[in-house]
Design an enzyme around this catalytic site. Structure first.
Site, PDB file in Angstrom:
ATOM      1  N   TYR A 165       0.805  -1.395   0.132  1.00 52.99           N
ATOM      2  CA  TYR A 165      -0.190  -0.175  -0.153  1.00 52.99           C
ATOM      3  C   TYR A 165       0.990   1.350  -0.005  1.00 52.99           C
ATOM      4  O   TYR A 165       0.289   2.421  -0.375  1.00 52.99           O
ATOM      5  CB  TYR A 165      -1.014  -0.030   1.236  1.00 52.99           C
TER       6      TYR A 165
ATOM      7  N   LYS B 240       3.289 -15.302   3.115  1.00 57.36           N
ATOM      8  CA  LYS B 240       3.310 -16.157   1.877  1.00 57.36           C
ATOM      9  C   LYS B 240       4.628 -16.336   1.400  1.00 57.36           C
ATOM     10  O   LYS B 240       5.361 -16.279   0.225  1.00 57.36           O
ATOM     11  CB  LYS B 240       2.329 -15.577   0.598  1.00 57.36           C
TER      12      LYS B 240
ATOM     13  N   ASP C  27      -3.252 -17.853   2.767  1.00 54.85           N
ATOM     14  CA  ASP C  27      -4.541 -18.820   2.237  1.00 54.85           C
ATOM     15  C   ASP C  27      -5.098 -19.644   3.220  1.00 54.85           C
ATOM     16  O   ASP C  27      -6.205 -20.127   3.272  1.00 54.85           O
ATOM     17  CB  ASP C  27      -4.242 -19.423   0.662  1.00 54.85           C
TER      18      ASP C  27
ATOM     19  N   ASP D 187      -5.114  -6.274   6.007  1.00 52.47           N
ATOM     20  CA  ASP D 187      -6.593  -5.748   5.692  1.00 52.47           C
ATOM     21  C   ASP D 187      -7.531  -6.822   5.366  1.00 52.47           C
ATOM     22  O   ASP D 187      -8.697  -6.733   5.540  1.00 52.47           O
ATOM     23  CB  ASP D 187      -6.285  -4.830   4.422  1.00 52.47           C
TER      24      ASP D 187
ATOM     25  N   ASP E 288     -10.894  -8.308   8.012  1.00 55.14           N
ATOM     26  CA  ASP E 288     -12.431  -7.843   7.475  1.00 55.14           C
ATOM     27  C   ASP E 288     -13.069  -9.471   7.442  1.00 55.14           C
ATOM     28  O   ASP E 288     -14.200  -9.479   7.780  1.00 55.14           O
ATOM     29  CB  ASP E 288     -12.460  -7.325   6.092  1.00 55.14           C
TER      30      ASP E 288
END
Length: 361
Positions: A141, A191, A223, A247, A251
């Protein structure tokens, strides 16, 4: 010595829900004698209307000098046509930058009384108590990017993900210290089978963990973590991860409790810290007095815990919210037949009624 809180209601229901949280903090202050003081400042669309900017300099300066900030919510369709750099949401981004807010905390708790609202089966979700620690100012980001370029004759765009060892060490240390006060387990999410930044993240986390022998560290690929949050969320204590993964996972985890009206958050900074509900400004119900104040009230509990070290006061608030729910009080977002319907004031009063009256000696 007093502890000063800057209250920024923002837009929409922000005024109502922050007012409820302030009442609860004042009641806890009577019980615990913390010495809280409050100051109200503008931000968001209301600030734009009053000052021509969503984040006045006066608000930034007050926030920098505060011991903590209690934030409501910003935004609304009223400001949809405003220039992007002046939209209400810029207030949040501006405060994050000005205050050096580097970690976002999302606690997700599902007590038995709320399990029926979860999309998961009650036996899977009941008792979930997870703290997601998300790095907030690094990663993809905040990396270099290109919106459009021609490469080998075709248009492409790109974003650069990068993390430094000090950035990972800082967030990892925070997660370890948080776990020491909880159940002593940290799950680091990356990851590392694909990404170089994730391999650096994992190596650094292993190094950080050596300084915290009482905390157990394990590693999940992002994942698999997303899948495990749906299959067995109770296995997690503290989850620490980067900006992008955090992020998404935070959520996802917020859904476990069934209503974002119950979900608090904190953004911890170098100068001070900011506490806010995860939901938006809900302009469609603003001023109607029916908003659920619990997420903001629980954010106030986080404020006491993380900014002031007032564990007793934080627990008083959390226990009072649980007790009000146990009594059957439900705002419109949670109401079902058989419960007691509450508006914002009624729910706030129900919480206030369960805050103890024993004064600290």
């Amino acid at each position: 010595m007093s502890k000063h809180i800057v209250v920024i209601p923002g837009d929409g229901i922000g005024e109502e829900i922050t007012a409820s949280a302030v009442k609860v903090l004042q009641k806890v202050d009577e019980v615990c004698r913390i010495g809280l003081t409050f100051e109200r400042k503008l931000a968001g669309g209301t600030a734009y209307d009053a000052c021509g900017t969503p984040l006045p300099k006066e608000t930034v300066e007050a926030a920098k000098n505060a011991d903590a900030i209690l934030f409501g919510a910003v935004g609304g369709d009223k400001w949809d046509d405003v220039e992007p750099t002046l939209r209400p949401e810029q207030a949040v981004l501006g405060l994050r930058k000005a205050l050096g807010l580097y970690v976002n905390l999302r606690p997700v708790k599902v007590p038995p009384v709320l399990a029926e609202y979860s999309p998961l089966k009650a036996d899977i979700v009941t008792g979930t108590d997870v703290l997601i620690v998300r790095e907030l100012v690094g990663g993809i980001y905040f990396g270099d990017r290109c919106e459009s370029e021609i490469h080998n004759g075709v248009e492409r765009a790109w974003d650069l993900e990068n993390y430094s060892v000090p950035e990972v060490r800082r967030i990892g240390t925070f997660a370890m210290k948080a776990a020491q006060k909880r159940r002593g387990k940290v799950t680091s999410v990356d990851k590392a089978n694909v990404l170089a930044t994730s391999r650096l993240w994992r190596r650094t986390m292993i190094g950080v963990a050596k300084d915290y022998p009482s905390v157990a560290l394990n590693h999940f690929y992002v994942d698999n973590c997303a899948m495990q949050l749906a299959l067995d969320p109770k296995q997690f204590d503290v989850i620490v991860t980067g900006n992008l993964f955090g992020d998404i996972l935070s959520d996802e985890a917020a859904v476990l409790g069934g209503s974002i009206g119950m979900m608090p958050s904190a953004s911890i900074g170098e100068l001070t810290s900011l506490y806010e509900p995860i939901h938006g400004s809900a302009p469609d119900i603003a001023g109607k007095g029916i908003a659920n104040p619990c997420a903001t009230i629980l954010s106030a509990a986080m404020l006491l815990r993380y900014s002031f070290g007032e564990e007793e006061g934080a627990a008083l608030i959390e226990d009072a919210v649980d007790a009000a729910l146990e009594e059957g009080w439900r705002t419109a977002d949670l109401y079902k037949e058989g419960f007691k319907k509450a508006d914002t004031k009624t729910m706030t009063d129900a919480v206030l009624g369960h805050i103890g009256t024993t004064i600290k000696k």
